[in-house]
Design a protein around this motif. Structure first.
Motif, PDB file in Angstrom:
ATOM      1  N   GLY A  47       0.885  -1.318  -0.073  1.00  0.00           N
ATOM      2  CA  GLY A  47      -0.022  -0.027  -0.064  1.00  0.00           C
ATOM      3  C   GLY A  47       0.999   1.285   0.006  1.00  0.00           C
ATOM      4  O   GLY A  47       0.475   2.291  -0.502  1.00  0.00           O
ATOM      5  N   ASP A  61      -6.281   0.721  -4.281  1.00  0.00           N
ATOM      6  CA  ASP A  61      -7.162   1.043  -3.298  1.00  0.00           C
ATOM      7  C   ASP A  61      -8.098   2.303  -3.445  1.00  0.00           C
ATOM      8  O   ASP A  61      -9.524   2.330  -3.319  1.00  0.00           O
ATOM      9  N   GLY A  74      -7.550  -3.908  -2.722  1.00  0.00           N
ATOM     10  CA  GLY A  74      -6.906  -4.889  -3.362  1.00  0.00           C
ATOM     11  C   GLY A  74      -7.801  -6.365  -3.411  1.00  0.00           C
ATOM     12  O   GLY A  74      -7.872  -6.923  -4.443  1.00  0.00           O
ATOM     13  N   ASP A 100      -9.444  -7.845  -6.779  1.00  0.00           N
ATOM     14  CA  ASP A 100      -8.921  -9.356  -7.079  1.00  0.00           C
ATOM     15  C   ASP A 100      -9.962 -10.140  -7.242  1.00  0.00           C
ATOM     16  O   ASP A 100     -10.148 -10.746  -8.225  1.00  0.00           O
ATOM     17  N   GLY A 138       2.002  -6.649   0.445  1.00  0.00           N
ATOM     18  CA  GLY A 138       0.614  -6.959   0.504  1.00  0.00           C
ATOM     19  C   GLY A 138       0.073  -7.367  -1.033  1.00  0.00           C
ATOM     20  O   GLY A 138      -0.856  -8.164  -1.282  1.00  0.00           O
ATOM     21  N   ASN A 198      -2.104 -10.588  -4.726  1.00  0.00           N
ATOM     22  CA  ASN A 198      -2.925 -10.615  -6.216  1.00  0.00           C
ATOM     23  C   ASN A 198      -2.708 -11.754  -6.962  1.00  0.00           C
ATOM     24  O   ASN A 198      -1.848 -11.919  -7.558  1.00  0.00           O
TER      25      ASN A 198
HETATM   26  O1  KG4 Z   1       2.042  -5.025   2.697  1.00  0.00           O
HETATM   27  P1  KG4 Z   1       0.711  -4.610   3.107  1.00  0.00           P
HETATM   28  O2  KG4 Z   1      -0.296  -5.505   3.929  1.00  0.00           O
HETATM   29  O3  KG4 Z   1       0.750  -3.036   3.801  1.00  0.00           O
HETATM   30  C1  KG4 Z   1       1.438  -2.023   3.597  1.00  0.00           C
HETATM   31  O4  KG4 Z   1       1.181  -1.168   2.755  1.00  0.00           O
HETATM   32  O5  KG4 Z   1       2.675  -1.914   4.278  1.00  0.00           O
HETATM   33  O6  KG4 Z   1      -0.163  -4.060   1.959  1.00  0.00           O
HETATM   34  C2  KG4 Z   1      -1.378  -3.672   1.682  1.00  0.00           C
HETATM   35  C3  KG4 Z   1      -1.760  -3.448   0.219  1.00  0.00           C
HETATM   36  C4  KG4 Z   1      -3.046  -2.742   0.069  1.00  0.00           C
HETATM   37  O7  KG4 Z   1      -2.998  -1.483  -0.643  1.00  0.00           O
HETATM   38  C5  KG4 Z   1      -4.126  -3.843  -0.150  1.00  0.00           C
HETATM   39  O8  KG4 Z   1      -5.148  -3.383  -1.317  1.00  0.00           O
HETATM   40  C6  KG4 Z   1      -3.161  -4.613  -1.094  1.00  0.00           C
HETATM   41  O9  KG4 Z   1      -2.108  -4.675  -0.349  1.00  0.00           O
HETATM   42  N1  KG4 Z   1      -3.626  -5.882  -1.402  1.00  0.00           N
HETATM   43  C7  KG4 Z   1      -3.627  -6.523  -2.667  1.00  0.00           C
HETATM   44  C8  KG4 Z   1      -4.454  -7.780  -2.433  1.00  0.00           C
HETATM   45  N2  KG4 Z   1      -4.233  -8.038  -0.936  1.00  0.00           N
HETATM   46  C9  KG4 Z   1      -3.920  -6.962  -0.502  1.00  0.00           C
HETATM   47  N3  KG4 Z   1      -3.804  -5.896  -3.838  1.00  0.00           N
HETATM   48  C10 KG4 Z   1      -4.201  -6.454  -4.868  1.00  0.00           C
HETATM   49  N4  KG4 Z   1      -4.658  -7.743  -4.678  1.00  0.00           N
HETATM   50  C11 KG4 Z   1      -4.949  -8.439  -3.605  1.00  0.00           C
HETATM   51  N5  KG4 Z   1      -5.287  -9.822  -3.427  1.00  0.00           N
END
Ligand code: KG4
Length: 343
Positions: A143, A173, A186, A190, A277, A281
């Protein structure tokens, strides 16, 4: 040789997590996520630090219990010192300091982003040897970050490309929010994308030199296109949400993979990993598998539980720093940005 037990603590954003590893092998990984932010469409820092305060003691307690060890068996406490939300970090950092002081054991500070990259070295069994060879490339997408990292060793990492504006996860997002579909976007995008046509719509792609990324143009292009289509059909989003999600996901993945391909080709690197994160995807995971076939890459895709923030990745990073006797002194503060890391 005496066993090395590391307790990892992660509290940089909205997940309170604790993990225990023995000699590099994971014994437990416990995470309490904070649902409180969903109603606000984003993480509310004040609420996040409060929830960490509530969660940290039971989460650490569970992690030790599941690992089947007493606190006195710990060799060191590893913790995320930054980057992240200051109020959230303070909870984990202060807890780690208090615990390490009371047990008279060393502390190891971990850069959260290094943790994401080294998640590929988490062993779930002693026989688990599926890890990239140095040097390798890691696409770190979350994110808050979209980076291509050249990983030269456990501690030497060079960011060779990064976003000049929004991160990939942030873009997804925000587009999901514009569609009125909820937060975090996300997983929603997905799920919808699996039923849509990825070629239904075309959105703007950036033209930036080198290995850097940009996602703000895509976000604007998505917003303006929607605005025009809604003029023609008020229920456009409802009628086309699957195709919109699939086309958005396809564009994000395309932007990410183009630069990664360029870096892999120019640096002649075959071991390519993905972390953060957004690596959860489905479209991005499929693109990695496709590149493995087409370009003979050795690809490394983390297990779902190690894609989002977790303490297992902090514990493994701490383990390698512990082996180097790279400890942290009690006076080191948390840092919210990388540039403040040496403070
Ligand atoms: O690494 P993370 O848990 O937290 C930080 O940003 O540090 O990443 C969160 C991000 C969010 O933008 C969320 O929407 C995205 O990861 N995310 C995804 C999926 N699961 C989480 N983006 C696309 N597809 C997914 N399945």
């Amino acid at each position: 040789m005496q066993d090395i037990y590391i307790l990892g603590i992660e509290s940089s954003c909205d997940d309170t997590s604790a993990a225990v590893i023995r000699n590099g092998v994971l014994l437990s990984n416990v995470t309490a996520s904070q649902a409180v932010h969903e109603a606000y469409g984003g993480v509310v820092p004040e609420l996040a630090s409060r929830a960490h305060q509530q969660n940290i003691v039971p989460v650490v307690d569970q992690a030790l219990k599941r690992a089947g060890i007493e606190p006195t068996q710990l060799s060191a406490v590893a913790f995320t010192r930054g980057p992240g939300l200051m109020g959230s970090l303070h909870v984990g950092v202060s807890f780690a300091k208090g615990l390490a002081a009371s047990l008279a054991i060393p502390m190891v500070d971990v850069n959260h982003l290094h943790g994401h990259v080294l998640a590929h070295f988490i062993k779930e069994t002693p026989e688990d040897h599926h890890a990239p060879q140095f040097p390798f490339l890691c696409l770190l997408v979350s994110g808050g970050n979209s980076q291509i990292v050249l990983v030269k060793s456990y501690k030497e990492m060079e960011i060779i490309g990064q976003t000049i504006d929004d991160a990939a996860g942030e873009c997804i997002d925000k587009c999901c929010k514009v569609m009125g579909m909820g937060y975090p976007g996300g997983p929603i995008i997905d799920r919808l994308a699996r039923q849509g046509n990825p070629k239904a719509y075309t959105f703007a792609q950036p033209h930036i030199k080198g290995y850097d990324y940009s996602f703000s143009g895509l976000k604007t292009s998505f917003l303006y296109s929607l605005r025009d289509w809604i003029k023609e059909d008020e229920a456009f989003i409802e009628h086309h949400k699957e195709d919109l999600a699939a086309s958005l996901e396809h564009t994000v993945v395309d932007i990410l993979m183009k630069k990664l391909r360029l870096a892999a080709k120019e640096l002649k690197i075959r071991d390519v990993a993905v972390a953060g994160g957004v690596s959860a995807n489905t479209g991005l995971r499929e693109a990695f598998l496709d590149h493995a076939k087409r370009y003979k890459w050795n690809v490394f895709i983390p297990k779902f539980s190690f894609t989002t923030d977790n303490a297992a990745m902090i514990a493994i990073t701490g383990y390698y720093k512990f082996l180097d006797r790279d400890f942290c002194s009690m006076d080191k503060p948390a840092y919210s940005r990388i540039s403040a890391q040496n403070g």
